[in-house]
Design an enzyme around this catalytic site. Sequence first.
Site, PDB file in Angstrom:
ATOM      1  N   ASP A  30      45.697  -5.984  12.696  1.00 17.93           N
ATOM      2  CA  ASP A  30      46.691  -5.120  13.634  1.00 17.93           C
ATOM      3  C   ASP A  30      47.067  -5.577  14.603  1.00 17.93           C
ATOM      4  OD1 ASP A  30      47.295  -3.058  15.650  1.00 17.93           O
ATOM      5  OD2 ASP A  30      46.322  -1.803  14.273  1.00 17.93           O
ATOM      6  N   ILE A  31      48.298  -5.769  14.872  1.00 18.38           N
ATOM      7  CA  ILE A  31      49.153  -6.430  15.954  1.00 18.38           C
ATOM      8  C   ILE A  31      48.531  -6.109  17.399  1.00 18.38           C
ATOM      9  CG2 ILE A  31      51.193  -5.295  16.555  1.00 18.38           C
ATOM     10  CD1 ILE A  31      52.617  -7.850  15.680  1.00 18.38           C
ATOM     11  N   ASN A  86      44.865   7.924  10.733  1.00 16.80           N
ATOM     12  CA  ASN A  86      45.580   9.007  11.697  1.00 16.80           C
ATOM     13  C   ASN A  86      46.538   9.547  10.676  1.00 16.80           C
ATOM     14  OD1 ASN A  86      43.665   8.435  13.750  1.00 16.80           O
ATOM     15  ND2 ASN A  86      45.413   6.731  14.281  1.00 16.80           N
ATOM     16  N   GLN A  93      49.247   9.239  14.706  1.00 13.51           N
ATOM     17  CA  GLN A  93      49.713   8.530  13.538  1.00 13.51           C
ATOM     18  C   GLN A  93      51.244   7.886  14.357  1.00 13.51           C
ATOM     19  OE1 GLN A  93      50.497  10.085   9.856  1.00 13.51           O
ATOM     20  NE2 GLN A  93      51.014   8.025   8.947  1.00 13.51           N
ATOM     21  N   HIS A  99      47.711   4.232   6.379  1.00 12.62           N
ATOM     22  CA  HIS A  99      46.713   3.053   6.782  1.00 12.62           C
ATOM     23  C   HIS A  99      45.617   3.424   7.067  1.00 12.62           C
ATOM     24  CE1 HIS A  99      49.294   4.118  10.132  1.00 12.62           C
ATOM     25  NE2 HIS A  99      48.342   3.847  10.885  1.00 12.62           N
ATOM     26  N   PHE A 100      44.490   2.624   6.639  1.00 13.14           N
ATOM     27  CA  PHE A 100      43.131   2.846   7.309  1.00 13.14           C
ATOM     28  C   PHE A 100      42.872   1.690   8.314  1.00 13.14           C
ATOM     29  CE2 PHE A 100      42.347   5.439   3.322  1.00 13.14           C
ATOM     30  CZ  PHE A 100      41.458   6.569   3.947  1.00 13.14           C
ATOM     31  N   HIS A 101      42.323   2.123   9.462  1.00 12.99           N
ATOM     32  CA  HIS A 101      41.983   1.172  10.528  1.00 12.99           C
ATOM     33  C   HIS A 101      40.733   0.585  10.085  1.00 12.99           C
ATOM     34  CE1 HIS A 101      45.409   2.097  13.542  1.00 12.99           C
ATOM     35  NE2 HIS A 101      45.510   3.322  12.686  1.00 12.99           N
TER      36      HIS A 101
HETATM   37  P1  5GP Z   1      48.592   4.686  14.015  1.00 13.66           P
HETATM   38  O1  5GP Z   1      48.886   4.938  15.251  1.00 13.66           O
HETATM   39  O2  5GP Z   1      49.716   4.970  12.994  1.00 13.66           O
HETATM   40  O3  5GP Z   1      47.320   5.258  13.309  1.00 13.66           O
HETATM   41  O4  5GP Z   1      48.439   3.058  13.943  1.00 13.66           O
HETATM   42  C1  5GP Z   1      49.511   2.148  13.560  1.00 13.66           C
HETATM   43  C2  5GP Z   1      48.986   0.705  13.820  1.00 13.66           C
HETATM   44  O5  5GP Z   1      49.861  -0.176  13.479  1.00 13.66           O
HETATM   45  C3  5GP Z   1      48.660   0.656  15.436  1.00 13.66           C
HETATM   46  O6  5GP Z   1      47.286   0.187  15.550  1.00 13.66           O
HETATM   47  C4  5GP Z   1      49.540  -0.572  15.654  1.00 13.66           C
HETATM   48  O7  5GP Z   1      48.871  -1.677  16.504  1.00 13.66           O
HETATM   49  C5  5GP Z   1      49.843  -1.441  14.441  1.00 13.66           C
HETATM   50  N1  5GP Z   1      51.136  -1.891  14.060  1.00 13.66           N
HETATM   51  C6  5GP Z   1      52.407  -1.158  14.661  1.00 13.66           C
HETATM   52  N2  5GP Z   1      53.207  -2.313  14.306  1.00 13.66           N
HETATM   53  C7  5GP Z   1      52.864  -3.408  13.864  1.00 13.66           C
HETATM   54  C8  5GP Z   1      53.200  -4.505  13.182  1.00 13.66           C
HETATM   55  O8  5GP Z   1      54.582  -4.949  13.216  1.00 13.66           O
HETATM   56  N3  5GP Z   1      52.490  -5.613  12.735  1.00 13.66           N
HETATM   57  C9  5GP Z   1      50.982  -5.238  12.450  1.00 13.66           C
HETATM   58  N4  5GP Z   1      50.299  -6.132  12.036  1.00 13.66           N
HETATM   59  N5  5GP Z   1      50.620  -4.109  12.989  1.00 13.66           N
HETATM   60  C10 5GP Z   1      51.341  -3.331  13.690  1.00 13.66           C
END
Ligand code: 5GP
Length: 137
Positions: A30-31, A86, A93, A99-101
């Site tokens: 995760d970035i 999420n 989300q 996606h799973f974290h």
């Molecule tokens: P969400 O909030 O949808 O559950 O999580 C999205 C996740 O994607 C966040 O933790 C965010 O840091 C990660 N993310 C967003 N854009 C990128 C990207 O371009 N590359 C990577 N590796 N992670 C990303």
Amino acid sequence: MSDCLFCRIAAGEIPSTKVYEDGKCLAFMDIGPVVQGHVLVVPKEHFANLGGATDEIAGHLIAVARKIAVAQMKALGSAGFNVITNQGAVAGQTVGHLHFHVIPQFEGRAHKWNWDAHPYADMAEAAALAEKIRGAL
Ligand code: 5GP
Ligand code: ZN
């Protein structure tokens, strides 16, 4: 989907730091990690969220998330982990591709979730909600 960020990462059109890949999914760093070592597990096929996925994909992603969490403990020394998804903006989300974290947790510097309990007035309230959920399964 050509305009989906994680479809483009899964297709290799946008670079990522890969941890694992097979025919059905990709795992990458995760970035914006909540904890250092935070990994995302995504299906190669586009699903907007877990609720819209198949049992097969959901099961496969959880199996891969489990392997990665165990590997984090072995390789990074984490003592535990959180595996979460999420669904919907209401749940936080931000990327509309399932996606799973996989978030490692380290002794002495644990990330604390805001896990406030909101107790039921009585068990009848819980039972009524349980009946509604059962009826929708
Ligand atoms: P969400 O909030 O949808 O559950 O999580 C999205 C996740 O994607 C966040 O933790 C965010 O840091 C990660 N993310 C967003 N854009 C990128 C990207 O371009 N590359 C990577 N590796 N992670 C990303
Ligand atoms: Zn997608």
